[in-house]
Design a protein around this motif. Structure first.
Motif, PDB file in Angstrom:
ATOM      1  N   PRO A 158       1.686   6.274   8.524  1.00 16.57           N
ATOM      2  CA  PRO A 158       1.880   4.905   8.040  1.00 16.57           C
ATOM      3  C   PRO A 158       1.457   3.865   9.078  1.00 16.57           C
ATOM      4  O   PRO A 158       1.569   4.086  10.283  1.00 16.57           O
ATOM      5  N   PHE A 159       0.966   2.722   8.602  1.00 19.05           N
ATOM      6  CA  PHE A 159       0.590   1.636   9.502  1.00 19.05           C
ATOM      7  C   PHE A 159       0.602   0.314   8.739  1.00 19.05           C
ATOM      8  O   PHE A 159       0.505   0.282   7.506  1.00 19.05           O
ATOM      9  N   ILE A 180       0.199   0.834   4.660  1.00 24.92           N
ATOM     10  CA  ILE A 180      -0.642   1.888   4.095  1.00 24.92           C
ATOM     11  C   ILE A 180      -0.251   3.215   4.740  1.00 24.92           C
ATOM     12  O   ILE A 180       0.023   3.278   5.943  1.00 24.92           O
ATOM     13  N   CYS A 181      -0.203   4.247   3.937  1.00 25.24           N
ATOM     14  CA  CYS A 181       0.152   5.576   4.422  1.00 25.24           C
ATOM     15  C   CYS A 181      -0.993   6.529   4.124  1.00 25.24           C
ATOM     16  O   CYS A 181      -1.326   6.767   2.954  1.00 25.24           O
ATOM     17  N   ASP A 203      -1.257   4.291  -5.616  1.00 22.26           N
ATOM     18  CA  ASP A 203      -2.316   5.173  -5.146  1.00 22.26           C
ATOM     19  C   ASP A 203      -3.542   4.312  -4.873  1.00 22.26           C
ATOM     20  O   ASP A 203      -4.203   3.838  -5.793  1.00 22.26           O
ATOM     21  N   ALA A 204      -3.859   4.081  -3.591  1.00 23.20           N
ATOM     22  CA  ALA A 204      -4.895   3.106  -3.233  1.00 23.20           C
ATOM     23  C   ALA A 204      -6.285   3.722  -3.109  1.00 23.20           C
ATOM     24  O   ALA A 204      -7.276   3.102  -3.492  1.00 23.20           O
ATOM     25  N   LEU A 254     -11.704   3.780   6.407  1.00 23.62           N
ATOM     26  CA  LEU A 254     -11.033   3.297   5.201  1.00 23.62           C
ATOM     27  C   LEU A 254     -11.320   1.810   5.053  1.00 23.62           C
ATOM     28  O   LEU A 254     -10.864   1.005   5.858  1.00 23.62           O
ATOM     29  N   ASP A 255     -12.093   1.454   4.043  1.00 24.78           N
ATOM     30  CA  ASP A 255     -12.382   0.060   3.725  1.00 24.78           C
ATOM     31  C   ASP A 255     -11.243  -0.452   2.856  1.00 24.78           C
ATOM     32  O   ASP A 255     -11.113  -0.052   1.693  1.00 24.78           O
ATOM     33  N   ILE A 256     -10.377  -1.334   3.392  1.00 24.82           N
ATOM     34  CA  ILE A 256      -9.207  -1.779   2.640  1.00 24.82           C
ATOM     35  C   ILE A 256      -9.532  -2.915   1.682  1.00 24.82           C
ATOM     36  O   ILE A 256      -8.681  -3.336   0.902  1.00 24.82           O
ATOM     37  N   ARG A 257     -10.751  -3.443   1.728  1.00 25.39           N
ATOM     38  CA  ARG A 257     -11.152  -4.440   0.732  1.00 25.39           C
ATOM     39  C   ARG A 257     -11.506  -3.747  -0.578  1.00 25.39           C
ATOM     40  O   ARG A 257     -11.143  -4.217  -1.655  1.00 25.39           O
TER      41      ARG A 257
END
Length: 410
Positions: A158-159, A180-181, A203-204, A254-257
């Motif tokens: 997790p962060f 986010i995990c 679920d991202a 990991l592209d979080i956009r």
């Protein structure tokens, strides 16, 4: 007679405060009156202020506790004041001795603890986001069973992450946060995201290991993705993990956009086993620091940048080599927006020196200048399997004032 300063329009006061040379000056101004305090703690103003000023690197937080900046570091006076009033032992949390620090960002700390169900430990731990300065916290709900069941090995990592669109659009945007995990299944990697605006997990992102080109045994992935050893770096909307660098010169991205997982390459050439650090090099280009050396010690720190803005991070140009003092073991510990954190020691645990001195240095990404932040004698009595977790997992506590949690939180 001239009008009092408090009679100035808010937008003019904001322009004045933005030009204060140091965050400590802003803190002093905020204590003068209610008007100044309201402006100095406004979320939009703080974002503008932090965009113009380098953050104060006040302390390090890891398994060894809270380590404030020491003289002659310029943040030392503020760090000393922080140490007097903040609670970095997290005694305000329920069963506080069981919590482990996972991440630190903008005055917030993410912690976890193991909990049991029917006598068995739950796969995903309980998570809490807290503000140690004001002794407030938010307990996150558990990851739903249907999401947890989708990753068999379930090594959670997790962060804290920058806000997404739903958090930025919320009425309480200045106090919103996102967690986010990252988790591992037998055949895939998955990322689950929690939003404080919705109070729910979702679920991202998910990617088959074969699609990432990671055709390796489950045991290899589990070993490499041990949560204590993963180093994570953030730049331009993407998180990077360097656990694949040593053997394969690859980065997990990991592209979080767009919430997409992918793989990127790093320059070839025998990078030291402690990995690399991805940074924002300016003008939209990525930068990369990496230790290189022989045997157990690193001899230099190399800096490379992506050749052209917006280009794939597979095309790197070596920019500079920085010589390091010989005879030390160096570790890349963390990266903030504008600095790299290095740790060095003459000896590792288990060697003839039983309590080695751990020295921490910040390096300005623009000027490449090293500055000693603090030092601590290694005294923890940990089992061999946990010793190196102490060396790798360190968060930098920055910024003043910190992002406040809502007044309705516990």
């Amino acid at each position: 007679m001239p009008s009092p300063l408090t009679d100035l329009p808010v937008h003019l006061l904001a322009e004045i405060f933005l030009r204060l040379p140091d965050p400590t000056d802003l803190a002093c101004a905020s204590a003068a009156c209610v008007t100044f305090r309201r402006l100095a703690t406004d979320g939009s103003f703080l974002r503008a202020f932090r965009g113009l000023h380098a953050p104060l690197h006040l302390a390090l937080v890891n398994l060894g506790g809270f380590h404030p900046a020491l003289p002659p570091h310029p943040s030392a006076p503020t760090a000393r004041a922080l140490a007097l009033v903040a609670d970095f032992k997290f005694s305000f949390l329920p069963s506080h001795r069981q919590w482990i620090v996972w991440d630190v960002c903008d005055g917030r700390v993410l912690l976890s603890r193991k909990i049991t169900e029917d006598g068995q430990p739950r796969v995903f731990p309980e998570l809490a986001v807290c503000d140690p300065l004001h002794r407030r916290y938010v307990l996150l709900p558990p990851v739903p069973d249907d999401l947890a069941a989708s990753v068999e090995h379930r090594l959670p990592h997790p962060f804290l992450a920058p806000l997404g669109e739903e958090e930025e659009a919320a009425p309480t945007e200045e106090t919103a946060f996102r967690v986010i995990c990252l988790a591992l299944g037998k055949t895939k990697l998955a990322a689950f995201a929690f939003s404080s605006s919705t109070g729910q997990w979702r679920d991202a992102a998910s990617k088959d290991l074969s699609d990432l080109g990671l055709g390796m045994r489950d045991s290899d992935m589990i070993s490499w993705m041990n949560p204590f050893y993963l180093r994570r770096h953030y730049a331009y909307g993407c998180f990077y993990w360097d656990f694949l660098v040593v053997k394969r010169n690859l980065l997990l991205v990991l592209d979080i956009r767009r919430m997409e997982l992918s793989i990127a390459e790093v320059p070839p050439g025998g990078w030291y086993r402690e990995g690399v650090a991805i940074v924002e090099a300016g003008e939209g280009r990525l930068g990369m620091f990496g230790l290189r050396g022989e045997h157990e010690t690193a001899s230099d720190l190399r800096y490379a940048i992506v050749r052209n803005r917006g280009e794939s991070p597979n095309q790197w140009l070596m920019k500079k080599t920085i010589s390091l003092d010989s005879g030390y073991h160096y570790f890349i510990k963390a990266v903030t927006e504008r600095c790299l954190l290095l740790m060095r020691t003459e000896s590792l645990p288990g060697s003839p020196i039983e309590k080695p001195l751990l020295e921490y240095f910040t390096m300005d990404i623009e000027t490449l200048q090293l500055q000693r932040l603090c030092a601590k004698q290694f005294k923890l009595r940990l089992p061999p399997s946990s010793i190196y977790a102490y060396f790798f997992q360190t968060g930098i506590y920055t910024n003043f004032p910190p992002s406040l949690l809502p007044p309705w939180t516990v």
